[in-house]
Write a protein that holds these residues in place. Structure first.
Motif, PDB file in Angstrom:
ATOM      1  N   PHE A   1       0.699  -1.138  -0.046  1.00 24.39           N
ATOM      2  CA  PHE A   1      -0.002   0.099  -0.044  1.00 24.39           C
ATOM      3  C   PHE A   1       0.745   1.178   0.002  1.00 24.39           C
ATOM      4  CE2 PHE A   1      -4.012   2.200   0.851  1.00 24.39           C
ATOM      5  CZ  PHE A   1      -3.655   3.277   1.331  1.00 24.39           C
ATOM      6  N   VAL A   2       1.854   1.292   0.721  1.00 21.64           N
ATOM      7  CA  VAL A   2       2.670   2.616   0.996  1.00 21.64           C
ATOM      8  C   VAL A   2       3.363   2.904  -0.433  1.00 21.64           C
ATOM      9  CG1 VAL A   2       4.662   3.603   2.066  1.00 21.64           C
ATOM     10  CG2 VAL A   2       3.025   2.072   3.327  1.00 21.64           C
ATOM     11  N   PRO A   3       4.214   2.036  -1.253  1.00 23.98           N
ATOM     12  CA  PRO A   3       4.541   2.665  -2.450  1.00 23.98           C
ATOM     13  C   PRO A   3       3.665   2.870  -3.403  1.00 23.98           C
ATOM     14  CG  PRO A   3       5.169   0.493  -2.348  1.00 23.98           C
ATOM     15  CD  PRO A   3       4.593   0.753  -0.788  1.00 23.98           C
ATOM     16  N   ILE A   4       2.333   1.935  -3.534  1.00 27.12           N
ATOM     17  CA  ILE A   4       1.498   2.104  -4.289  1.00 27.12           C
ATOM     18  C   ILE A   4       0.658   3.658  -4.364  1.00 27.12           C
ATOM     19  CG2 ILE A   4      -0.865   1.367  -5.294  1.00 27.12           C
ATOM     20  CD1 ILE A   4       1.255   0.183  -6.446  1.00 27.12           C
ATOM     21  N   GLY A   5       0.595   3.943  -2.906  1.00 29.12           N
ATOM     22  CA  GLY A   5      -0.125   5.125  -2.524  1.00 29.12           C
ATOM     23  C   GLY A   5       0.592   6.228  -2.868  1.00 29.12           C
ATOM     24  N   VAL A   6       1.796   6.304  -2.688  1.00 25.60           N
ATOM     25  CA  VAL A   6       2.665   7.416  -2.882  1.00 25.60           C
ATOM     26  C   VAL A   6       2.754   7.515  -4.416  1.00 25.60           C
ATOM     27  CG1 VAL A   6       5.266   8.176  -2.367  1.00 25.60           C
ATOM     28  CG2 VAL A   6       4.172   7.266  -0.719  1.00 25.60           C
ATOM     29  N   GLY A   7       2.966   6.468  -4.928  1.00 24.11           N
ATOM     30  CA  GLY A   7       3.054   6.621  -6.321  1.00 24.11           C
ATOM     31  C   GLY A   7       1.835   7.257  -7.215  1.00 24.11           C
ATOM     32  N   SER A   8       0.783   7.014  -6.716  1.00 20.65           N
ATOM     33  CA  SER A   8      -0.337   7.455  -7.196  1.00 20.65           C
ATOM     34  C   SER A   8      -0.602   8.928  -6.811  1.00 20.65           C
ATOM     35  CB  SER A   8      -1.588   6.682  -6.381  1.00 20.65           C
ATOM     36  OG  SER A   8      -1.817   5.465  -7.023  1.00 20.65           O
ATOM     37  N   VAL A   9      -0.306   9.258  -5.620  1.00 18.45           N
ATOM     38  CA  VAL A   9      -0.220  10.772  -5.097  1.00 18.45           C
ATOM     39  C   VAL A   9       0.766  11.436  -6.031  1.00 18.45           C
ATOM     40  CG1 VAL A   9       0.405  12.528  -3.315  1.00 18.45           C
ATOM     41  CG2 VAL A   9      -0.882  10.309  -2.810  1.00 18.45           C
ATOM     42  N   LEU A  10       1.933  10.853  -6.301  1.00 16.00           N
ATOM     43  CA  LEU A  10       2.705  11.633  -7.351  1.00 16.00           C
ATOM     44  C   LEU A  10       2.337  11.723  -8.613  1.00 16.00           C
ATOM     45  CD1 LEU A  10       6.171  10.007  -5.808  1.00 16.00           C
ATOM     46  CD2 LEU A  10       5.341  12.467  -5.628  1.00 16.00           C
ATOM     47  N   SER A  11       1.740  10.739  -9.155  1.00 17.92           N
ATOM     48  CA  SER A  11       1.146  10.699 -10.337  1.00 17.92           C
ATOM     49  C   SER A  11      -0.061  11.623 -10.546  1.00 17.92           C
ATOM     50  CB  SER A  11       0.501   9.381 -10.797  1.00 17.92           C
ATOM     51  OG  SER A  11      -0.165   9.404 -12.108  1.00 17.92           O
ATOM     52  N   LEU A  12      -0.922  11.890  -9.612  1.00 21.70           N
ATOM     53  CA  LEU A  12      -1.876  12.936  -9.790  1.00 21.70           C
ATOM     54  C   LEU A  12      -1.140  14.178  -9.545  1.00 21.70           C
ATOM     55  CD1 LEU A  12      -4.399  11.312  -6.879  1.00 21.70           C
ATOM     56  CD2 LEU A  12      -4.582  11.604  -9.261  1.00 21.70           C
ATOM     57  N   TRP A  13      -0.055  14.409  -8.830  1.00 16.35           N
ATOM     58  CA  TRP A  13       0.585  15.696  -8.727  1.00 16.35           C
ATOM     59  C   TRP A  13       0.903  16.094 -10.078  1.00 16.35           C
ATOM     60  CZ3 TRP A  13       0.574  19.713  -5.446  1.00 16.35           C
ATOM     61  CH2 TRP A  13       1.638  20.735  -5.595  1.00 16.35           C
ATOM     62  N   ARG A  14       1.605  15.321 -10.569  1.00 10.32           N
ATOM     63  CA  ARG A  14       2.099  15.558 -12.134  1.00 10.32           C
ATOM     64  C   ARG A  14       1.064  15.740 -13.155  1.00 10.32           C
ATOM     65  NH1 ARG A  14       5.847  11.067 -10.719  1.00 10.32           N
ATOM     66  NH2 ARG A  14       4.423   9.661 -12.166  1.00 10.32           N
ATOM     67  N   ARG A  15      -0.249  14.848 -13.263  1.00  7.62           N
ATOM     68  CA  ARG A  15      -1.150  15.146 -14.259  1.00  7.62           C
ATOM     69  C   ARG A  15      -2.052  15.948 -13.757  1.00  7.62           C
ATOM     70  NH1 ARG A  15      -4.150  10.464 -14.652  1.00  7.62           N
ATOM     71  NH2 ARG A  15      -3.700   9.792 -12.622  1.00  7.62           N
ATOM     72  N   ARG A  16      -2.181  16.607 -12.667  1.00  5.49           N
ATOM     73  CA  ARG A  16      -3.188  17.576 -11.982  1.00  5.49           C
ATOM     74  C   ARG A  16      -4.545  17.180 -12.464  1.00  5.49           C
ATOM     75  NH1 ARG A  16       1.105  19.169 -10.513  1.00  5.49           N
ATOM     76  NH2 ARG A  16       1.971  21.213 -10.144  1.00  5.49           N
ATOM     77  N   ARG A  17      -4.719  15.863 -12.612  1.00  7.39           N
ATOM     78  CA  ARG A  17      -6.279  15.505 -12.724  1.00  7.39           C
ATOM     79  C   ARG A  17      -6.440  13.925 -12.115  1.00  7.39           C
ATOM     80  NH1 ARG A  17      -6.921  12.316 -17.187  1.00  7.39           N
ATOM     81  NH2 ARG A  17      -5.271  11.962 -18.684  1.00  7.39           N
ATOM     82  N   VAL A  18      -7.862  13.798 -11.828  1.00  8.45           N
ATOM     83  CA  VAL A  18      -7.914  12.366 -11.207  1.00  8.45           C
ATOM     84  C   VAL A  18      -8.355  11.498 -12.659  1.00  8.45           C
ATOM     85  CG1 VAL A  18      -9.568  11.099  -9.906  1.00  8.45           C
ATOM     86  CG2 VAL A  18      -8.625  13.081  -9.193  1.00  8.45           C
ATOM     87  N   GLY A  19      -7.750  10.081 -12.442  1.00  4.79           N
ATOM     88  CA  GLY A  19      -8.252   9.261 -13.858  1.00  4.79           C
ATOM     89  C   GLY A  19      -9.514   8.491 -13.340  1.00  4.79           C
ATOM     90  N   GLY A  20     -10.259   7.867 -14.318  1.00  4.52           N
ATOM     91  CA  GLY A  20     -11.459   7.245 -13.970  1.00  4.52           C
ATOM     92  C   GLY A  20     -11.321   5.671 -13.469  1.00  4.52           C
ATOM     93  N   ALA A  21     -10.138   5.164 -13.289  1.00  2.00           N
ATOM     94  CA  ALA A  21     -10.071   3.672 -12.973  1.00  2.00           C
ATOM     95  C   ALA A  21     -10.326   3.562 -11.542  1.00  2.00           C
ATOM     96  CB  ALA A  21      -8.555   3.110 -13.060  1.00  2.00           C
ATOM     97  N   TRP A  22     -11.177   2.265 -11.350  1.00  2.00           N
ATOM     98  CA  TRP A  22     -11.736   2.124 -10.019  1.00  2.00           C
ATOM     99  C   TRP A  22     -10.813   1.533  -9.048  1.00  2.00           C
ATOM    100  CZ3 TRP A  22     -15.838   4.538  -8.350  1.00  2.00           C
ATOM    101  CH2 TRP A  22     -16.797   5.097  -9.243  1.00  2.00           C
ATOM    102  N   PRO A  23      -9.643   0.835  -9.449  1.00  2.00           N
ATOM    103  CA  PRO A  23      -8.901  -0.083  -8.457  1.00  2.00           C
ATOM    104  C   PRO A  23      -8.633   0.723  -7.260  1.00  2.00           C
ATOM    105  CG  PRO A  23      -8.266  -0.549 -10.717  1.00  2.00           C
ATOM    106  CD  PRO A  23      -9.126   0.403 -10.857  1.00  2.00           C
TER     107      PRO A  23
END
Length: 328
Positions: free
Chosen positions: A244-266
């Motif tokens: 959870f920790v690396p996946i969560g951190v990676g997702s937060v960083l990805s959101l920060w770079r893209r500045r938008r939320v994706g539509g995937a449900w996982p």
């Protein structure tokens, strides 16, 4: 040997929204908004019905009937619906609860034969392994939880049968999770994350959380094996937490770079069942700080669910507007 993912190892998640919304329904009481739970339950059932109708209608297209690991979201979603209806005593919800549980068991059996049983012939290659594969053991875990909710209202013989199904399914699900963890670890070492959808790796955490949650439920109806269930639940929850920790951190960083939320449900359903699993571990093995962690992740799940749902709603509105403009 081909390393390209085959249709049977694809990433489509037909019941992803069902799983996420059902998990949100179960988290409402945990975060103090129990009044919201009926709304999420109704939404879960409506989404499941809509997806099912769309899927059945889509079968008319040539080559549409191609199943993959993502289709294990169907039994997981059905199991989630059964669990969300656990406290309903009215005849209609009780019938729906039983129907969803039986349908979950049946669809899991069919998909295990059609998807997992086909692997020795399709030989997709190690690089085809990704987070979506973890929905297969998750289906068995959801089947176990669904079996447990049938026990209180069942006749003695039927209750014993439901307990047997729950115990068998939960241990098979845990074993499948353990095997896939080893396979996925080898895949990452050899191929890193190339060719695998990054968001799907959230399901590794989700499957571990669901395992802890299901083991906690089964421990209630089979108290004689509580110690074994507790050890397994803590182990699965620990793995889920580590991932959870690396996946969560990676997702937060990805959101920060893209500045938008994706539509995937996982992210929504995975963090949701992780929160449920954390709450179960807190009951099985009382430890300071466990329950607050469950509450924090539950709040995060509801926020993520709202954000992803907003993406889908706004996308649907834009699509309708585009279609209308072309017609005009």
């Amino acid at each position: 040997m081909s390393t390209r993912p085959t249709a049977r190892s694809g990433t489509g998640l037909p019941f992803g929204a069902v799983m996420a919304t059902g998990a949100a329904a179960q988290l409402c009481d945990l975060v103090g908004v129990a009044a919201w739970a009926p709304l999420f339950v109704v939404l879960t059932i409506v989404i499941a019905a809509a997806v099912t109708v769309t899927g059945v209608l889509g079968l008319r297209r040539p080559g549409a009937l191609r199943v993959g690991f993502g289709h294990f979201t169907i039994p997981v979603g059905l199991g989630v619906i059964a669990v969300t209806l656990a406290g309903a005593d009215a005849p209609a919800p009780a019938v729906l609860r039983t129907g969803c549980a039986v349908a979950a068991w049946a669809s899991t059996a069919v998909l295990l034969v059609a998807v997992v049983g086909h692997l020795p012939w399709s030989r997709p290659g190690l690089a085809a392994v990704n987070g979506v594969w973890f929905i297969a053991p998750a289906a068995l875990l959801a089947d176990a939880a669904a079996a447990v909710v049938l026990v209180p209202a069942a006749a003695p013989a039927a209750a014993d049968a439901a307990v047997a199904v729950a115990v068998w399914c939960v241990w098979c699900g845990v074993a499948g999770y353990a095997v896939l963890l080893v396979v996925a670890a080898v895949r990452v070492v050899r191929h890193r994350f190339a060719g695998a959808p990054g968001v799907a790796w959230w399901i590794v955490t989700g499957c571990g959380g669901l395992a802890a949650d299901a083991l906690g439920h089964v421990a209630v109806v089979d108290p004689g094996a509580r110690s074994a269930f507790t050890v397994a639940a803590v182990a699965c929850w620990t793995v889920a937490t580590i991932v959870f920790v690396p996946i969560g951190v990676g997702s937060v960083l990805s959101l920060w770079r893209r500045r938008r939320v994706g539509g995937a449900w996982p992210p929504a359903f995975s963090s949701g069942v992780y929160a449920l699993g954390t709450a179960q571990v807190a009951l099985l093995l009382p430890a300071p700080g466990m329950q607050p962690v469950a509450v924090i992740v539950a709040v995060e799940t509801l926020v993520v669910w709202v954000a992803i749902a907003a993406v889908h709603v706004s996308g649907g509105v834009r699509t309708r507007q585009t279609v209308r403009s072309h017609r005009g």
